[in-house]
Write a protein that holds these residues in place. Structure first.
Motif, short mmCIF file in Angstrom:
data_model
loop_
_atom_site.label_atom_id
_atom_site.label_comp_id
_atom_site.label_asym_id
_atom_site.label_seq_id
_atom_site.Cartn_x
_atom_site.Cartn_y
_atom_site.Cartn_z
N UNK A 195 0.83 -1.21 0.00
CA UNK A 195 0.00 0.00 0.00
C UNK A 195 0.86 1.26 0.00
N UNK A 196 1.91 1.28 0.83
CA UNK A 196 2.77 2.46 0.94
C UNK A 196 3.48 2.74 -0.39
N UNK A 197 3.95 1.68 -1.05
CA UNK A 197 4.63 1.87 -2.33
C UNK A 197 3.68 2.40 -3.40
N UNK A 198 2.47 1.85 -3.44
CA UNK A 198 1.48 2.33 -4.42
C UNK A 198 1.13 3.79 -4.15
N UNK A 199 0.95 4.16 -2.87
CA UNK A 199 0.64 5.54 -2.51
C UNK A 199 1.76 6.49 -2.92
N UNK A 200 3.00 5.99 -2.92
CA UNK A 200 4.14 6.82 -3.30
C UNK A 200 4.33 6.88 -4.82
N UNK A 201 3.47 6.20 -5.57
CA UNK A 201 3.53 6.27 -7.02
C UNK A 201 4.28 5.13 -7.69
N UNK A 202 4.67 4.12 -6.93
CA UNK A 202 5.37 2.98 -7.52
C UNK A 202 4.38 2.08 -8.25
N UNK A 203 4.90 1.37 -9.23
CA UNK A 203 4.12 0.37 -9.96
C UNK A 203 4.51 -0.97 -9.34
N UNK A 204 3.62 -1.54 -8.54
CA UNK A 204 3.93 -2.77 -7.80
C UNK A 204 3.52 -3.98 -8.61
N UNK A 205 4.49 -4.85 -8.87
CA UNK A 205 4.24 -6.11 -9.56
C UNK A 205 4.35 -7.23 -8.54
N UNK A 206 3.47 -8.24 -8.65
CA UNK A 206 3.49 -9.34 -7.69
C UNK A 206 3.49 -10.68 -8.41
N UNK A 207 3.93 -11.71 -7.70
CA UNK A 207 3.95 -13.07 -8.26
C UNK A 207 2.52 -13.54 -8.48
N UNK A 208 2.36 -14.53 -9.33
CA UNK A 208 1.03 -15.07 -9.64
C UNK A 208 0.33 -15.62 -8.40
N UNK A 209 1.12 -16.19 -7.50
CA UNK A 209 0.57 -16.73 -6.25
C UNK A 209 1.42 -16.24 -5.08
N UNK A 210 0.81 -16.01 -3.92
CA UNK A 210 1.58 -15.60 -2.75
C UNK A 210 2.67 -16.62 -2.42
N UNK A 211 3.77 -16.12 -1.91
CA UNK A 211 4.93 -16.89 -1.45
C UNK A 211 5.80 -17.46 -2.57
N UNK A 212 5.45 -17.20 -3.83
CA UNK A 212 6.32 -17.58 -4.94
C UNK A 212 7.37 -16.49 -5.12
N UNK A 213 8.54 -16.84 -5.63
CA UNK A 213 9.56 -15.81 -5.86
C UNK A 213 9.16 -14.85 -6.97
N UNK A 214 9.57 -13.62 -6.83
CA UNK A 214 9.33 -12.60 -7.86
C UNK A 214 10.45 -11.58 -7.76
N UNK A 215 11.09 -11.28 -8.86
CA UNK A 215 12.16 -10.30 -8.91
C UNK A 215 11.78 -9.24 -9.92
N UNK A 216 11.98 -7.98 -9.57
CA UNK A 216 11.71 -6.86 -10.48
C UNK A 216 12.94 -5.97 -10.51
N UNK A 217 13.38 -5.65 -11.72
CA UNK A 217 14.51 -4.74 -11.91
C UNK A 217 14.02 -3.55 -12.72
N UNK A 218 14.20 -2.35 -12.19
CA UNK A 218 13.85 -1.13 -12.91
C UNK A 218 15.00 -0.14 -12.72
N UNK A 219 15.69 0.11 -13.79
CA UNK A 219 16.90 0.94 -13.75
C UNK A 219 17.91 0.29 -12.80
#
Length: 139
Positions: A89-113
């Motif tokens: 919630x805090x990241x979305x409120x700050x204007x971030x684009x939050x990406x999440x894994x298809x299912x909770x507890x699965x690994x997810x990595x995001x690289x932006x710049x």
């Protein structure tokens, strides 16, 4: 180590879990984990020694990130017995684009710049590998 991170599901083997616990024990003594310094108590001069450390999420406006999801935070709230400020919630409120894994507890990595983020402890290996890769490329 918090009880959720200490769960066997995050480790490939018992020996890996023990190795991580030994490292945390060593760091707790060497880095004074028993009496950590709050980010708010670190001076701007001290903070300037670290690249990429921010006091707030506002400077990350428009960045793609991942983090513990609101669904994953529910387990923390049940564990600690209170509602917490959720990172997603805090990241979305700050204007971030939050990406999440298809299912909770699965690994997810995001690289932006130059920002690398992992969703949860299951993402630790991918996150570490990406950091090493970026350091080797001197990003």
């Amino acid at each position: 180590m918090d009880p959720l991170s200490d769960n066997a599901i995050w480790f490939l083997s018992f020996s890996e879990k023990e190795k991580e616990k030994q490292l945390l024990d060593k760091m707790s003594v060497e880095k004074n984990f028993s009496n950590p310094k709050r980010l708010a108590d670190i001076s701007d001069e001290e903070l300037s020694q670290y690249r990429g450390v921010a006091r707030s999420f506002s400077m990350m406006d428009g960045y793609k990130v991942t983090c513990y999801t609101n669904k994953e935070e529910v387990s923390n709230e049940l564990l600690w017995g209170e509602r917490i400020r959720r990172v997603e919630d805090a990241l979305r409120e700050a204007g971030c684009i939050v990406e999440t894994a298809a299912l909770p507890l699965l690994p997810k990595l995001v690289v932006d710049r130059v920002l690398v983020s992992g969703e949860n402890p299951a993402s630790a290996d991918q996150l570490g590998a990406k950091f090493v890769e970026m350091l080797e490329r001197k990003v």
